[in-house]
Design an enzyme around this catalytic site. Structure first.
Site, PDB file in Angstrom:
ATOM      1  N   ARG A  20      -1.743  -2.327  14.111  1.00 30.70           N
ATOM      2  CA  ARG A  20      -3.148  -2.635  14.264  1.00 30.70           C
ATOM      3  C   ARG A  20      -3.326  -3.750  14.830  1.00 30.70           C
ATOM      4  O   ARG A  20      -3.662  -4.928  13.935  1.00 30.70           O
ATOM      5  CB  ARG A  20      -4.217  -2.772  13.155  1.00 30.70           C
ATOM      6  N   ASP A  22      -4.620  -6.892   8.052  1.00 36.45           N
ATOM      7  CA  ASP A  22      -5.584  -6.934   8.885  1.00 36.45           C
ATOM      8  C   ASP A  22      -7.282  -7.084   7.362  1.00 36.45           C
ATOM      9  O   ASP A  22      -6.389  -7.496   6.338  1.00 36.45           O
ATOM     10  CB  ASP A  22      -6.215  -5.878   9.984  1.00 36.45           C
ATOM     11  N   TYR A  34       3.588  -4.678  13.237  1.00 37.59           N
ATOM     12  CA  TYR A  34       2.162  -4.223  13.260  1.00 37.59           C
ATOM     13  C   TYR A  34       1.588  -3.996  14.324  1.00 37.59           C
ATOM     14  O   TYR A  34       0.848  -4.066  14.934  1.00 37.59           O
ATOM     15  CB  TYR A  34       0.939  -5.580  12.134  1.00 37.59           C
ATOM     16  N   GLU A  68       0.670  -1.419  -0.028  1.00 36.23           N
ATOM     17  CA  GLU A  68       0.163   0.368   0.633  1.00 36.23           C
ATOM     18  C   GLU A  68       0.785   1.475  -0.067  1.00 36.23           C
ATOM     19  O   GLU A  68       0.279   2.537  -0.739  1.00 36.23           O
ATOM     20  CB  GLU A  68      -1.191  -0.040   1.308  1.00 36.23           C
ATOM     21  N   GLU A 114      -8.405  -4.651   6.370  1.00 34.85           N
ATOM     22  CA  GLU A 114      -8.550  -3.792   5.543  1.00 34.85           C
ATOM     23  C   GLU A 114      -7.510  -3.942   4.560  1.00 34.85           C
ATOM     24  O   GLU A 114      -7.688  -3.912   2.966  1.00 34.85           O
ATOM     25  CB  GLU A 114      -8.323  -2.568   6.003  1.00 34.85           C
ATOM     26  N   HIS A 151      -1.886 -12.669  15.168  1.00 36.74           N
ATOM     27  CA  HIS A 151      -0.656 -11.004  15.025  1.00 36.74           C
ATOM     28  C   HIS A 151      -0.208 -11.211  15.627  1.00 36.74           C
ATOM     29  O   HIS A 151      -0.361 -11.807  17.206  1.00 36.74           O
ATOM     30  CB  HIS A 151      -2.159  -9.995  14.964  1.00 36.74           C
ATOM     31  N   ASP A 160      -1.417  -5.487   3.871  1.00 30.11           N
ATOM     32  CA  ASP A 160      -1.651  -4.918   5.255  1.00 30.11           C
ATOM     33  C   ASP A 160      -2.184  -6.889   5.878  1.00 30.11           C
ATOM     34  O   ASP A 160      -2.577  -7.400   5.050  1.00 30.11           O
ATOM     35  CB  ASP A 160      -1.446  -4.420   6.566  1.00 30.11           C
TER      36      ASP A 160
END
Length: 855
Positions: free
Chosen positions: A315, A107, A313, A9, A109, A359, A105
């Site tokens: 989040r 997650d 990461y 991204e 999203e 995670h 990423d």
């Protein structure tokens, strides 16, 4: 020819990853999302003779939302503006390679972005490979490319379900709120719940009645001449409750002639376990507490640290730590702190229910990096990294060991007590210093020791309501209630701050009147939407979709069915059980312009008086308004003690505390906090000139006319009475009036780079800046170089000449630009190299420039 394309991204992330991959790979960035639902704003749909959801109106709503909840949730995605060039480039490269790695990423999203990339690039689907990693390091990247997979469509469905629900709520409720309450309002599936939390705390504080109580401490002198402070805690084995000074004096009379001996001493060895490593919510809270960073700033800095490869990461809601990371940190603790600080086995922290097991917690990627060079990251990023580093190392150290000592005295049925702690072993507090209550004077205090009264110390106290939320405590409350997820906390807080439903003063959230009205109506008409349990259960259902335990369309169907039922009811007139209108409450105050009655009205800008003639035909319409000044907003209690002593006035109908406002120097109005549902108000006459002194003395610096006090969406300000002037001056949080704004200064010789426009020098809340003269058509802005200000010094007002005389370059020849120090509210200059700050800066102190070179 490249054999593989890797898509991420972020350009920074692409640059970092590119260092670890060989020549067989080309790494490109999508710069975030490439495709999304339509960006059409929700429109007020005109009601026809048929019902709201007749065919043509239903079709219009579907076109606006970009999704069709009536036909199997068909969706229409569109390429985001400005992303066409990026997509074409990716397509061209994709046609020439054998494999396309989607390294977005980890997650939901990120999973959705990977899926959208695959859809827009198209071609042979077998070429697309999903690769995920928790940190951007050589070790992690190599491991990830050895363990590739496919896009997890269940995670994509979970992201789509959240997006679709949010779109339905926003696009269907907003027009209804505009019609029933006021323009500019909107509702959010999660944001509205957050606003409810704040408004309910506001109601609790507003209606809280403080009660007096007392504590009685006694200062003793021991035989060894040491001072010991004890509290009278019990009487007849019951907790002592003192209501007034009279009761305190009675106890003092009973105790002052008594003899005091230590009757009990208890010692206990206790251990304080180290804190868990950071997850998103705890990082946000710690960053706010220790660094003063907002949630948004914390996540921005953490994102940069992650993309540069410094942390994992950011989040996550998982406390899991990899074996690799634990092994490295244990080795570090042993080498640098000694074996005494290393537990025999690693400290394991259990995850909460529904956490993302795959995670990791937030930690440094390389424990050996204790400090980051300021040439790579700014000072705030370095502070946040150090906070994360300290927490990670501390979480794998031994507990703190301390001795707890409790001393008691019993005399005449009264019990007095004091306690203290003495550290025996630092443990994890070697890194994370904690405040300790150490009373060495208790060490030598033994049972039977005689204590002599030095003095009695009665303390008057008052009960207090729960404190107002700040960003950190709101995140903690959202997490406690199961509302939102790590990736959404920052977005939730940013949105509710921008919408005007609350205001922030001294980092505390204050609910506005329009926010309270909004929540009242949503609680009445959309019970599920602002229900804590319902919102938490919906988060759990999204998790179940992600885990392939429930169909995403089934969840959406159930949500939409219930929502539609409540929506249809809310549209009805108030007398038929629909949402109540935000009516204007007429008063007995006459309009200065047309002599019609003024009415109490609430909008996003606040509470004000509006002429009832506003609703007449355009040629007869009267637009006169009077701003009401909230006494709470101005902290008048601090300016005049008489307000402090006034009892809170209650509404005779609702028995609720009333809001009080100043109309002018002679009039004050009390409005029921339940307005406009309750129409009760009171007018009080008096002398309030002292609160309007500043407005009387303030004159417009442009046209010399008077400036009147106004209250807008973003707070209090003064506006020139001359309508052609439109000059404003903001009132700062400390009550001071901001300095006059700089009139835009044309710099026609300095051209924009993104258009044919040239720059003008403007001044905002963050100092001076260049902006395109064609704003808002061109929104290009940038900081001015010192050399540019020096060249055109004759155009600047005298108060800015010092900036033109600042150092133009640093020691290495890098150009200096004008910056703004938000903490100290002052301009300074700094240099950049390759678009990154070098660490060199200069500050104007005592009429001369002082150079600071942090390298």
């Amino acid at each position: 020819m490249y054999k593989s394309l890797v898509i991420v991204e972020s350009p920074v992330k692409a640059k970092t990853i590119n260092q670890y991959l060989g020549d067989k790979y080309i790494v490109k960035s999508s710069i975030g999302h490439v495709r999304d639902l339509l960006k059409n704003q929700p429109k007020k749909i005109k009601k026809t003779k048929n019902s709201f959801f007749e065919h043509h109106e239903k079709k219009l709503l579907i076109q606006q939302m970009g999704i069709n909840p009536y036909e199997n949730w068909n969706v229409e995605y569109h390429i985001l503006p400005g992303k066409e060039k990026i997509i074409n480039e990716l397509k061209n490269i994709a046609n020439k390679v054998d494999h396309i790695y989607l390294a977005t990423d980890l997650d939901r999203e990120g999973e959705a972005i990977a899926w959208h990339l695959k859809e827009v690039i198209g071609g042979d689907s077998s070429k697309f490979i999903r690769v995920v990693f928790n940190e951007i390091t050589k070790h992690s990247i190599e491991k990830a490319f050895q363990n590739t997979g496919q896009i997890n469509m269940n995670r994509v469905y979970a992201q789509q379900a959240r997006r679709f629900m949010d779109r339905i709520v926003g696009y269907m409720i907003s027009p209804l709120l505009w019609k029933k309450i006021c323009r500019g309002l909107s509702a959010g599936r999660v944001q509205s719940v957050a606003v409810r939390i704040i408004t309910e705390r506001e109601d609790e504080i507003k209606n809280f009645i403080s009660k007096e109580y007392w504590k009685l401490n006694v200062s003793f002198i021991s035989f060894e001449k040491k001072n010991i402070l004890m509290e009278v805690t019990h009487y007849k084995n019951k907790i002592l409750t003192l209501h007034d000074e009279k009761e305190v004096n009675l106890i003092i009379e009973k105790l002052k002639n008594q003899s005091f001996f230590v009757t009990d001493r208890k010692e206990k060895i206790l251990y304080r376990k180290p804190p868990a490593p950071f997850i998103t919510s705890t990082l946000q809270q710690a960053s706010s507490l220790h660094l003063g960073f907002s949630v948004k700033k914390t996540m921005f800095l953490a994102q940069k640290l992650y993309e540069e490869g410094y942390i994992t990461y950011m989040r996550t809601d998982s406390f899991f730590l990899s074996d690799y990371a634990i092994k490295k940190v244990r080795s570090y603790i042993k080498n640098y702190y000694g074996i005494n600080f290393l537990p025999e086995t690693p400290n394991i922290y259990l995850n909460k229910k529904n956490s993302q097991e795959a995670h990791e917690a937030i930690r440094p990627t390389d424990i050996e990096i204790t400090d980051i060079n300021q040439n790579k990251m700014n000072s705030d990023s370095i502070k946040l990294y150090k906070l994360i580093w300290n927490q990670f190392v501390a979480c794998q150290m031994k507990p703190e060991k301390y001795k707890s000592i409790i001393i008691k005295v019993i005399v005449d049925k009264f019990k007095l007590k004091t306690s203290g702690n003495m550290m025996l072993f630092e443990g994890w507090t070697k890194i994370l210093k904690t405040q300790k209550s150490i009373q060495n004077r208790l060490l030598d205090c033994k049972i039977g020791d005689n204590l002599f009264i030095e003095k009695f110390l009665p303390i008057q106290m008052f009960t207090k309501p729960s404190p107002r939320f700040n960003e950190a405590s709101l995140v903690r409350e959202l997490e406690k209630k199961g509302i939102g997820r790590p990736s959404t906390y920052a977005n939730i807080i940013t949105r509710i701050k921008d919408k005007g439903y609350l205001k922030v003063e001294k980092n505390k959230f204050y609910a506005t009147k329009i926010g309270a009205i909004l929540i009242t109506q949503l609680k009445k008409c959309f019970t599920d939407l602002v229900d804590y349990d319902f919102t938490a259960r919906m988060e759990q259902k999204l998790d179940q979709i992600s885990d392939n335990k429930i169909s995403w369309k089934k969840v959406l169907d159930m949500f939409f069915k219930n929502f539609l039922k409540q929506f249809e009811q809310a549209k009805k007139p108030p007398e038929n059980g629909g949402m109540a209108n935000n009516i204007t409450i007429l008063t007995n105050i006459n309009c200065d312009n047309c002599n019609k009655k003024m009415g109490i009205k609430t909008a996003i800008t606040g509470v004000f008086l509006s002429c009832s003639g506003y609703n007449l035909k355009s040629e007869e319409r009267c637009k006169h308004t009077i701003n009401l000044i909230s006494l709470n907003d101005f902290n008048l209690a601090k300016k005049n003690d008489c307000f402090k002593k006034e009892p809170k006035r209650k509404c005779e109908k609702c028995n609720l505390i009333m809001d009080d406002y100043l109309i002018n120097e002679n009039l004050k109005i009390y409005i029921c906090c339940n307005s406009p549902i309750c129409t009760i108000y009171y007018i009080e006459k008096g002398k309030f000139e002292s609160f309007f002194n500043s407005s009387k003395k303030l004159y417009c610096e442009k046209c010399q006319n008077n400036m009147l006090l106004k209250i807008g969406k973003f707070g209090k300000f003064f506006m020139c009475v001359n309508k052609t002037c439109k000059n404003t001056r903001k009132i700062l949080p400390n009550g001071e009036i901001s300095k006059p704004k700089l009139a835009p200064i044309p710099f026609p010789n300095i051209l924009c780079t993104k258009s044919d426009a040239w720059f003008v020098l403007r001044e905002g809340i963050s100092g001076i800046f260049f902006a395109a003269h064609t704003f808002p058509r061109s929104k290009e802005t940038r900081s001015p170089y010192v050399e540019e200000l020096f060249q055109f010094k004759h155009l600047l007002p005298e108060r800015l000449h010092y900036l033109a005389d600042a150092p133009k370059i640093d020691e290495e020849g890098n150009k200096a630009i004008v910056c703004f120090d938000k903490l100290n509210k002052r301009q300074y200059v700094a240099s950049k190299k390759e678009n990154k700050f070098t660490g060199w800066s200069a500050f104007f102190i005592k009429n001369k420039w002082i150079i600071s070179n942090k390298t």
